[in-house]
Design a protein around this motif. Structure first.
Motif, PDB file in Angstrom:
ATOM      1  N   CYS A 156     -40.159  69.759 -78.275  1.00  0.00           N
ATOM      2  CA  CYS A 156     -39.766  70.712 -79.314  1.00  0.00           C
ATOM      3  C   CYS A 156     -38.306  71.065 -79.049  1.00  0.00           C
ATOM      4  N   TYR A 157     -37.474  71.015 -80.099  1.00  0.00           N
ATOM      5  CA  TYR A 157     -36.037  71.197 -79.906  1.00  0.00           C
ATOM      6  C   TYR A 157     -35.409  71.633 -81.221  1.00  0.00           C
ATOM      7  N   VAL A 158     -34.110  71.910 -81.164  1.00  0.00           N
ATOM      8  CA  VAL A 158     -33.349  72.308 -82.355  1.00  0.00           C
ATOM      9  C   VAL A 158     -32.545  71.113 -82.840  1.00  0.00           C
ATOM     10  N   ASP A 159     -32.635  70.852 -84.148  1.00  0.00           N
ATOM     11  CA  ASP A 159     -31.862  69.776 -84.736  1.00  0.00           C
ATOM     12  C   ASP A 159     -31.468  70.158 -86.160  1.00  0.00           C
ATOM     13  N   SER A 160     -30.178  70.112 -86.465  1.00  0.00           N
ATOM     14  CA  SER A 160     -29.667  70.403 -87.812  1.00  0.00           C
ATOM     15  C   SER A 160     -30.142  71.756 -88.328  1.00  0.00           C
ATOM     16  N   GLY A 161     -30.212  72.733 -87.425  1.00  0.00           N
ATOM     17  CA  GLY A 161     -30.573  74.085 -87.826  1.00  0.00           C
ATOM     18  C   GLY A 161     -32.060  74.339 -87.965  1.00  0.00           C
TER      19      GLY A 161
END
Length: 208
Positions: A156-161
Motif C-alpha cells: 500500500c503506497y501513495v501514487d499520483s495523489g
C-alpha cells in the motif's frame, strides 16, 4: 488505530478498540485513559458486543506482561523510534524492533503482518519473519528492498495523489489523499503513513 476500528464499523462489524486514549466498543467509549496494555485488551475481548477487536499493544506491556491473544488474524508494526530506549532492558533500536515484533507470537501461523517499508529497522526485522508481509510506504517500494523469507502479500503506497493498494496482484487506487482529512492534503506525512497502514490492515481482513 482508531481509523481501522472506524473502518471495521463501516464494514458492518461491532468493533472493539483499545488504545493509549480510551476503550471503545461500537460507538460507546467505555473508559478514558491509557488502555494500550492487558487491561484494555480484556475490556475489549470480554465485551459481549465485540465482533472484531482492534488492539493497540504497547511495547512495555508486552515486555512486562506478555500478549493477550493467540491466533489473531493480522498484526501491524508502524515504526521503530528511539523514544523508548533505556526502558525495560531495551538499549538499541535493533532490540526495540525485536520487542515490537513480539506481536507475531500472537498471530495465526499464516496470518499476515503489515510493516512500514520506510522504516529501516522494521524492514530489516520483517525480512526474517515466516509470515506473509503487506508493506506500506509513502512511495512504492522497490521489490528488491523487500526480499525475505516469505513472498510479499502486497503493497500500500501513495501514487499520483491516491492511496493505492496492490494485493495479490490486483492494483487499485482506493481514495485520494486529499479526501483523508487527517493527512492535511498530504502535508501530514505521518498521518498519511497511518492511513496507509490502516488500509493495508483492512485489506488483510478482506474489508470491501
Amino acid at each position: 488505530m482508531a481509523k481501522l476500528a472506524k473502518m471495521a464499523r463501516e464494514a458492518g462489524f461491532s468493533a472493539g478498540f483499545c488504545s493509549t486514549d480510551y476503550v471503545q466498543v461500537g460507538t460507546e467509549i467505555l473508559q478514558r485513559d491509557d488502555y494500550s496494555g492487558p487491561t484494555g485488551a480484556r475490556f475489549v475481548l470480554r465485551h459481549p458486543n465485540t465482533e472484531l477487536a482492534v488492539l493497540e499493544v504497547a511495547r512495555g506491556g508486552m515486555l512486562r506482561r506478555g500478549l493477550q491473544v493467540t491466533d489473531a488474524d493480522v498484526g501491524l508494526v508502524t515504526n521503530v523510534a528511539d523514544d523508548h530506549l533505556g526502558e525495560n532492558g531495551v538499549h538499541t533500536l535493533d532490540q526495540l524492533a525485536e520487542a515490537k515484533f513480539t506481536i507475531v507470537r500472537g498471530l495465526r501461523s499464516d496470518a499476515p503482518v503489515v510493516v512500514n517499508a520506510d522504516d529501516l529497522h522494521c524492514r530489516a526485522y520483517a525480512r526474517r519473519l515466516n509470515h506473509p508481509i503487506i508493506w506500506f510506504s509513502l512511495d512504492r517500494p522497490q521489490p528488491d528492498m523487500l526480499k525475505g523469507k516469505r513472498a510479499r502479500l502486497g503493497f500500500c503506497y501513495v501514487d499520483s495523489g491516491f492511496l493505492v493498494r496492490e494485493i495479490a496482484g490486483v492494483n487499485e487506487s482506493v481514495i485520494a489523499v486529499a479526501d483523508v482529512p487527517i493527512t492535511f492534503n498530504g502535508a501530514a506525512r505521518y498521518n498519511t503513513a497511518n492511513a496507509l497502514a490502516a488500509l493495508a490492515t483492512a485489506s488483510a481482513l478482506d474489508f470491501s
